[in-house]
Design a protein around this motif. Sequence first.
Motif, PDB file in Angstrom:
ATOM      1  N   VAL A 110       7.568  11.235  12.111  1.00  0.00           N
ATOM      2  CA  VAL A 110       6.474  11.057  13.065  1.00  0.00           C
ATOM      3  C   VAL A 110       5.524   9.949  12.586  1.00  0.00           C
ATOM      4  O   VAL A 110       5.035   9.139  13.395  1.00  0.00           O
ATOM      5  N   ALA A 111       5.286   9.877  11.282  1.00  0.00           N
ATOM      6  CA  ALA A 111       4.408   8.833  10.738  1.00  0.00           C
ATOM      7  C   ALA A 111       4.986   7.443  10.988  1.00  0.00           C
ATOM      8  O   ALA A 111       4.252   6.496  11.298  1.00  0.00           O
ATOM      9  N   GLN A 155       0.871  -1.179   0.000  1.00  0.00           N
ATOM     10  CA  GLN A 155       0.000   0.000   0.000  1.00  0.00           C
ATOM     11  C   GLN A 155       0.903   1.223   0.000  1.00  0.00           C
ATOM     12  O   GLN A 155       1.598   1.498   0.984  1.00  0.00           O
ATOM     13  N   ALA A 156       0.916   1.951  -1.089  1.00  0.00           N
ATOM     14  CA  ALA A 156       1.775   3.130  -1.210  1.00  0.00           C
ATOM     15  C   ALA A 156       1.046   4.360  -0.698  1.00  0.00           C
ATOM     16  O   ALA A 156      -0.061   4.668  -1.144  1.00  0.00           O
ATOM     17  N   VAL A 157       1.655   5.062   0.260  1.00  0.00           N
ATOM     18  CA  VAL A 157       1.054   6.237   0.884  1.00  0.00           C
ATOM     19  C   VAL A 157       1.941   7.449   0.600  1.00  0.00           C
ATOM     20  O   VAL A 157       3.126   7.463   0.959  1.00  0.00           O
ATOM     21  N   THR A 158       1.388   8.457  -0.047  1.00  0.00           N
ATOM     22  CA  THR A 158       2.148   9.662  -0.356  1.00  0.00           C
ATOM     23  C   THR A 158       2.047  10.650   0.798  1.00  0.00           C
ATOM     24  O   THR A 158       0.944  10.936   1.275  1.00  0.00           O
ATOM     25  N   MET A 159       3.196  11.161   1.238  1.00  0.00           N
ATOM     26  CA  MET A 159       3.195  12.210   2.255  1.00  0.00           C
ATOM     27  C   MET A 159       4.487  13.007   2.131  1.00  0.00           C
ATOM     28  O   MET A 159       5.510  12.484   1.660  1.00  0.00           O
ATOM     29  N   PRO A 160       4.489  14.284   2.523  1.00  0.00           N
ATOM     30  CA  PRO A 160       5.694  15.104   2.447  1.00  0.00           C
ATOM     31  C   PRO A 160       6.788  14.576   3.376  1.00  0.00           C
ATOM     32  O   PRO A 160       6.510  14.011   4.444  1.00  0.00           O
ATOM     33  N   MET A 161       8.018  14.784   2.997  1.00  0.00           N
ATOM     34  CA  MET A 161       9.166  14.333   3.788  1.00  0.00           C
ATOM     35  C   MET A 161       9.138  14.859   5.229  1.00  0.00           C
ATOM     36  O   MET A 161       9.450  14.103   6.166  1.00  0.00           O
ATOM     37  N   PRO A 162       8.782  16.118   5.476  1.00  0.00           N
ATOM     38  CA  PRO A 162       8.801  16.608   6.861  1.00  0.00           C
ATOM     39  C   PRO A 162       7.872  15.846   7.816  1.00  0.00           C
ATOM     40  O   PRO A 162       8.066  15.880   9.024  1.00  0.00           O
ATOM     41  N   ASN A 163       6.871  15.144   7.271  1.00  0.00           N
ATOM     42  CA  ASN A 163       5.918  14.418   8.105  1.00  0.00           C
ATOM     43  C   ASN A 163       6.316  12.962   8.343  1.00  0.00           C
ATOM     44  O   ASN A 163       5.668  12.260   9.124  1.00  0.00           O
ATOM     45  N   ASN A 167      13.656   5.625   1.263  1.00  0.00           N
ATOM     46  CA  ASN A 167      14.871   6.398   0.994  1.00  0.00           C
ATOM     47  C   ASN A 167      16.109   5.511   1.136  1.00  0.00           C
ATOM     48  O   ASN A 167      16.067   4.447   1.745  1.00  0.00           O
ATOM     49  N   GLY A 168      17.221   5.995   0.595  1.00  0.00           N
ATOM     50  CA  GLY A 168      18.467   5.245   0.667  1.00  0.00           C
ATOM     51  C   GLY A 168      19.213   5.497   1.965  1.00  0.00           C
ATOM     52  O   GLY A 168      18.710   6.125   2.898  1.00  0.00           O
ATOM     53  N   ALA A 169      20.461   5.021   2.009  1.00  0.00           N
ATOM     54  CA  ALA A 169      21.220   5.013   3.260  1.00  0.00           C
ATOM     55  C   ALA A 169      21.483   6.407   3.809  1.00  0.00           C
ATOM     56  O   ALA A 169      21.331   6.641   5.012  1.00  0.00           O
ATOM     57  N   SER A 170      21.873   7.353   2.953  1.00  0.00           N
ATOM     58  CA  SER A 170      22.266   8.672   3.460  1.00  0.00           C
ATOM     59  C   SER A 170      21.087   9.410   4.077  1.00  0.00           C
ATOM     60  O   SER A 170      21.178   9.949   5.183  1.00  0.00           O
ATOM     61  N   ILE A 171      19.955   9.435   3.388  1.00  0.00           N
ATOM     62  CA  ILE A 171      18.786  10.141   3.913  1.00  0.00           C
ATOM     63  C   ILE A 171      18.199   9.389   5.103  1.00  0.00           C
ATOM     64  O   ILE A 171      17.794  10.001   6.098  1.00  0.00           O
ATOM     65  N   THR A 172      18.165   8.053   5.020  1.00  0.00           N
ATOM     66  CA  THR A 172      17.629   7.266   6.130  1.00  0.00           C
ATOM     67  C   THR A 172      18.431   7.496   7.398  1.00  0.00           C
ATOM     68  O   THR A 172      17.860   7.583   8.503  1.00  0.00           O
ATOM     69  N   TYR A 173      19.748   7.633   7.257  1.00  0.00           N
ATOM     70  CA  TYR A 173      20.570   7.874   8.446  1.00  0.00           C
ATOM     71  C   TYR A 173      20.500   9.335   8.893  1.00  0.00           C
ATOM     72  O   TYR A 173      20.191   9.620  10.059  1.00  0.00           O
ATOM     73  N   ASN A 174      20.779  10.256   8.002  1.00  0.00           N
ATOM     74  CA  ASN A 174      20.876  11.661   8.387  1.00  0.00           C
ATOM     75  C   ASN A 174      19.546  12.243   8.852  1.00  0.00           C
ATOM     76  O   ASN A 174      19.521  13.173   9.668  1.00  0.00           O
ATOM     77  N   SER A 175      18.446  11.723   8.354  1.00  0.00           N
ATOM     78  CA  SER A 175      17.132  12.181   8.808  1.00  0.00           C
ATOM     79  C   SER A 175      16.624  11.355   9.990  1.00  0.00           C
ATOM     80  O   SER A 175      15.479  11.531  10.411  1.00  0.00           O
ATOM     81  N   ARG A 176      17.469  10.457  10.479  1.00  0.00           N
ATOM     82  CA  ARG A 176      17.187   9.634  11.676  1.00  0.00           C
ATOM     83  C   ARG A 176      15.983   8.723  11.480  1.00  0.00           C
ATOM     84  O   ARG A 176      15.395   8.248  12.465  1.00  0.00           O
ATOM     85  N   LEU A 177      15.623   8.423  10.251  1.00  0.00           N
ATOM     86  CA  LEU A 177      14.465   7.568   9.992  1.00  0.00           C
ATOM     87  C   LEU A 177      14.684   6.160  10.522  1.00  0.00           C
ATOM     88  O   LEU A 177      13.735   5.472  10.919  1.00  0.00           O
ATOM     89  N   PHE A 178      15.952   5.721  10.545  1.00  0.00           N
ATOM     90  CA  PHE A 178      16.266   4.365  10.998  1.00  0.00           C
ATOM     91  C   PHE A 178      15.878   4.143  12.461  1.00  0.00           C
ATOM     92  O   PHE A 178      15.676   3.000  12.894  1.00  0.00           O
ATOM     93  N   GLU A 179      15.759   5.217  13.225  1.00  0.00           N
ATOM     94  CA  GLU A 179      15.422   5.084  14.634  1.00  0.00           C
ATOM     95  C   GLU A 179      13.997   4.569  14.845  1.00  0.00           C
ATOM     96  O   GLU A 179      13.661   4.078  15.925  1.00  0.00           O
ATOM     97  N   ALA A 180      13.174   4.677  13.810  1.00  0.00           N
ATOM     98  CA  ALA A 180      11.794   4.191  13.896  1.00  0.00           C
ATOM     99  C   ALA A 180      11.565   2.958  13.023  1.00  0.00           C
ATOM    100  O   ALA A 180      10.431   2.607  12.717  1.00  0.00           O
ATOM    101  N   GLN A 181      12.662   2.291  12.626  1.00  0.00           N
ATOM    102  CA  GLN A 181      12.575   1.138  11.738  1.00  0.00           C
ATOM    103  C   GLN A 181      13.413  -0.029  12.275  1.00  0.00           C
ATOM    104  O   GLN A 181      14.355   0.179  13.051  1.00  0.00           O
TER     105      GLN A 181
END
Length: 334
Positions: free
Chosen positions: A198-199, A187-195, A210-224
């Motif tokens: 939290v999502a 299920q593909a869900v479109t949302m802006p990067m700033p959101n 996203n790839g490694a650089s954005i996933t790390y630098n934006s701290r997305l990995f902390e919720a994955q």
Amino acid sequence: MKKLLLAALAAVSVMTLSQPVLAQKARLGHVFAQGNAADEASQIFARLVKERTNGEIDITVFPNSQIGGDEALGRDLSRGSVEFAFLNIGSLTGLDPLLDIHYLPYIAANTQEVDKIFYNPKGILQRTLGETLAKHNMVALAYFELDFRAVTNSKHPVRTVEDLKDLKVRVPGSASIRSFFEAAGSQAVTMPMPNLFVALQQGTVDGQDNGASITYNSRLFEAQKYMTLTNHVYAMGAITVSKRFWDRLSEEQRKIVARAAQEAAQEGIARNRAANAAFLEKIKAGGVEVVTPTPEAMAEFARIGQVGWQKLEAVYGAERIAELKKEIAAARGE
């Protein structure tokens, strides 16, 4: 009386020449976290422009979506209310559907193919993107690397296409990326990067791509919990200037700005590639299981990725896709 008038005009001329040139203040926005290679490239660009114009153009960088996400930046550039951006142009399909043609799945399998196809100024990708941005009052100065996109999620490891079924995955506003996940049963869900962070934290979506650089630098990995190196899309961005601001510059200033953009983009590409392995190690150290698909699984991912190409001919144009296929074959020596 005539002599007095000439003397007064001469005095005014001298005063005018002696006045310092006022700097043209400009804002540059992007969505990337500080420390990301794209952010570092934006700082290099701003510094080079200021130095080489002797302060005539003074750019202030606003990273990390401080003045808006990609969609907002694209609208502001088009209107002329923001001067520059390091844009993730694939997120601007609400502005024009052609702006994610470079997101067609599995165009390139490695950086050698990427350099031949994506960073070819005469190639169909840069021509299409540049012409389309120009229609919306933006000038593409150079193209920089984001990364090969991966799949992260908080549910289970993704080792095969089957594992993508029923995952709720955040995607940018891209028909190409959406086509890949929908063909895989997600299920593909479109949302802006700033959101997004939290999502992911709240479980509104299970994962993102996203790839490694954005996933790390934006701290997305902390919720994955899991990350799979599917490499389903190679993403590049554009160093973009508002046409309204561009038209105010002299010919010499334009040359300086364009050259600085090219140099900054190349430096950003080099830094991103050098740091990619380190980002993956840091993501692993953060407790995320990183999966590299087997060759057989990768072949199946690529097959699924090709499913949407024919359907998307109506969006991108059959002639453009045919030309892209020829460039891919040439890059692979076929």
